[in-house]
Design an enzyme around this catalytic site. Structure first.
Site, PDB file in Angstrom:
ATOM      1  N   ARG A   1      38.933 120.521  30.318  1.00 29.48           N
ATOM      2  CA  ARG A   1      38.488 121.040  29.018  1.00 29.48           C
ATOM      3  C   ARG A   1      37.126 121.721  29.158  1.00 29.48           C
ATOM      4  O   ARG A   1      36.116 121.224  28.681  1.00 29.48           O
ATOM      5  CB  ARG A   1      38.388 119.919  27.998  1.00 29.48           C
ATOM      6  CG  ARG A   1      39.695 119.336  27.506  1.00 29.48           C
ATOM      7  CD  ARG A   1      40.584 120.330  26.747  1.00 29.48           C
ATOM      8  NE  ARG A   1      39.957 120.949  25.604  1.00 29.48           N
ATOM      9  CZ  ARG A   1      40.053 120.520  24.339  1.00 29.48           C
ATOM     10  NH1 ARG A   1      40.757 119.442  24.083  1.00 29.48           N
ATOM     11  NH2 ARG A   1      39.451 121.159  23.377  1.00 29.48           N
TER      12      ARG A   1
ATOM     13  N   GLU B   1      50.079 109.064  34.136  1.00 35.12           N
ATOM     14  CA  GLU B   1      50.021 110.418  33.577  1.00 35.12           C
ATOM     15  C   GLU B   1      51.245 111.208  34.049  1.00 35.12           C
ATOM     16  O   GLU B   1      51.788 110.952  35.131  1.00 35.12           O
ATOM     17  CB  GLU B   1      48.728 111.099  34.039  1.00 35.12           C
ATOM     18  CG  GLU B   1      48.447 112.419  33.410  1.00 35.12           C
ATOM     19  CD  GLU B   1      48.109 112.325  31.928  1.00 35.12           C
ATOM     20  OE1 GLU B   1      48.477 113.263  31.191  1.00 35.12           O
ATOM     21  OE2 GLU B   1      47.489 111.339  31.503  1.00 35.12           O
TER      22      GLU B   1
ATOM     23  N   ARG C   1      37.499  95.827  30.359  1.00 34.75           N
ATOM     24  CA  ARG C   1      37.356  94.409  30.029  1.00 34.75           C
ATOM     25  C   ARG C   1      36.085  93.791  30.596  1.00 34.75           C
ATOM     26  O   ARG C   1      35.667  92.726  30.161  1.00 34.75           O
ATOM     27  CB  ARG C   1      38.578  93.639  30.507  1.00 34.75           C
ATOM     28  CG  ARG C   1      39.800  93.943  29.664  1.00 34.75           C
ATOM     29  CD  ARG C   1      40.890  92.907  29.857  1.00 34.75           C
ATOM     30  NE  ARG C   1      41.995  93.232  28.979  1.00 34.75           N
ATOM     31  CZ  ARG C   1      43.105  93.853  29.371  1.00 34.75           C
ATOM     32  NH1 ARG C   1      43.247  94.207  30.634  1.00 34.75           N
ATOM     33  NH2 ARG C   1      44.060  94.115  28.512  1.00 34.75           N
TER      34      ARG C   1
ATOM     35  N   CYS D   1      47.741 100.715  29.709  1.00 30.28           N
ATOM     36  CA  CYS D   1      47.668 101.597  30.879  1.00 30.28           C
ATOM     37  C   CYS D   1      49.024 102.260  31.093  1.00 30.28           C
ATOM     38  O   CYS D   1      50.062 101.644  30.873  1.00 30.28           O
ATOM     39  CB  CYS D   1      47.289 100.815  32.126  1.00 30.28           C
ATOM     40  SG  CYS D   1      45.645 100.113  32.116  1.00 30.28           S
TER      41      CYS D   1
ATOM     42  N   TYR E   1      33.996 114.623  29.637  1.00 31.82           N
ATOM     43  CA  TYR E   1      34.728 114.991  30.851  1.00 31.82           C
ATOM     44  C   TYR E   1      33.737 115.009  32.006  1.00 31.82           C
ATOM     45  O   TYR E   1      32.747 115.746  31.962  1.00 31.82           O
ATOM     46  CB  TYR E   1      35.405 116.355  30.671  1.00 31.82           C
ATOM     47  CG  TYR E   1      36.505 116.270  29.646  1.00 31.82           C
ATOM     48  CD1 TYR E   1      37.811 116.026  30.036  1.00 31.82           C
ATOM     49  CD2 TYR E   1      36.231 116.362  28.285  1.00 31.82           C
ATOM     50  CE1 TYR E   1      38.825 115.898  29.093  1.00 31.82           C
ATOM     51  CE2 TYR E   1      37.232 116.224  27.337  1.00 31.82           C
ATOM     52  CZ  TYR E   1      38.521 115.993  27.749  1.00 31.82           C
ATOM     53  OH  TYR E   1      39.517 115.855  26.819  1.00 31.82           O
TER      54      TYR E   1
ATOM     55  N   ARG F   1      38.437 111.540  23.353  1.00 31.62           N
ATOM     56  CA  ARG F   1      39.033 111.747  24.671  1.00 31.62           C
ATOM     57  C   ARG F   1      37.981 111.740  25.752  1.00 31.62           C
ATOM     58  O   ARG F   1      36.853 112.128  25.534  1.00 31.62           O
ATOM     59  CB  ARG F   1      39.738 113.111  24.722  1.00 31.62           C
ATOM     60  CG  ARG F   1      41.062 113.193  24.023  1.00 31.62           C
ATOM     61  CD  ARG F   1      42.193 112.474  24.738  1.00 31.62           C
ATOM     62  NE  ARG F   1      42.221 112.661  26.179  1.00 31.62           N
ATOM     63  CZ  ARG F   1      42.866 113.622  26.813  1.00 31.62           C
ATOM     64  NH1 ARG F   1      43.564 114.508  26.146  1.00 31.62           N
ATOM     65  NH2 ARG F   1      42.839 113.700  28.128  1.00 31.62           N
TER      66      ARG F   1
ATOM     67  N   ARG G   1      42.237 109.139  32.586  1.00 31.78           N
ATOM     68  CA  ARG G   1      41.993 109.623  31.223  1.00 31.78           C
ATOM     69  C   ARG G   1      41.920 108.431  30.270  1.00 31.78           C
ATOM     70  O   ARG G   1      42.662 107.460  30.423  1.00 31.78           O
ATOM     71  CB  ARG G   1      43.119 110.559  30.792  1.00 31.78           C
ATOM     72  CG  ARG G   1      43.162 111.877  31.551  1.00 31.78           C
ATOM     73  CD  ARG G   1      44.417 112.664  31.170  1.00 31.78           C
ATOM     74  NE  ARG G   1      44.446 113.996  31.709  1.00 31.78           N
ATOM     75  CZ  ARG G   1      44.954 114.331  32.891  1.00 31.78           C
ATOM     76  NH1 ARG G   1      45.488 113.407  33.670  1.00 31.78           N
ATOM     77  NH2 ARG G   1      44.947 115.573  33.292  1.00 31.78           N
TER      78      ARG G   1
END
Length: 127
Positions: A118, A80, A65, A77, A110, A9, A92
């Protein structure tokens, strides 16, 4: 050696809703995830990219890409979930990679304001 699919992540934020900011922030995040986890494009199964609804100037997949040899990685894609009071202007990434590493050995990244998502994973190296 047995390879397993592991998830890594990452998240970051942008200063504004512009194509340049989305590209720069996404590329910075991906570069850091690649470096921290020693990832090669050939080992990436797929990448899920999301952005908060306030980011719509361009696709973050363009930054992925632009990496040499990453044009063949399957990308998706999405927007959220729009939760009230959630972090704004956030990108994210969820990388699915083939690796022989344990899940706890994956380094989640992050950056910028996304460190707030987080704090338990955002050590000094994620600043």
């Amino acid at each position: 050696m047995t390879l397993l699919v592991r998830g890594i992540r990452g998240a970051t934020t942008t200063a504004e809703n512009s194509a340049a900011e989305i590209y720069t922030a996404t590329r910075e995040l991906l570069d850091r995830m690649i470096m921290e986890n020693d990832i090669e494009a050939e080992n990436v199964v797929s990448i899920m990219l999301t952005m908060t609804p306030d980011l719509n100037a361009d696709f973050p997949a363009k930054a992925v890409r632009s990496h040499p040899d990453w044009q063949w990685v399957p990308l998706m894609c999405s927007v959220e979930v729009n939760v009230p009071q959630s972090l704004k202007k956030c990108i994210r990434l969820l990388l699915h990679v083939n690796t022989d590493k344990k899940q706890q050995d994956m380094v989640h990244v992050y950056l910028r304001e996304a460190i707030r998502l987080r704090p338990d994973l955002a050590g000094e190296d994620n600043a």
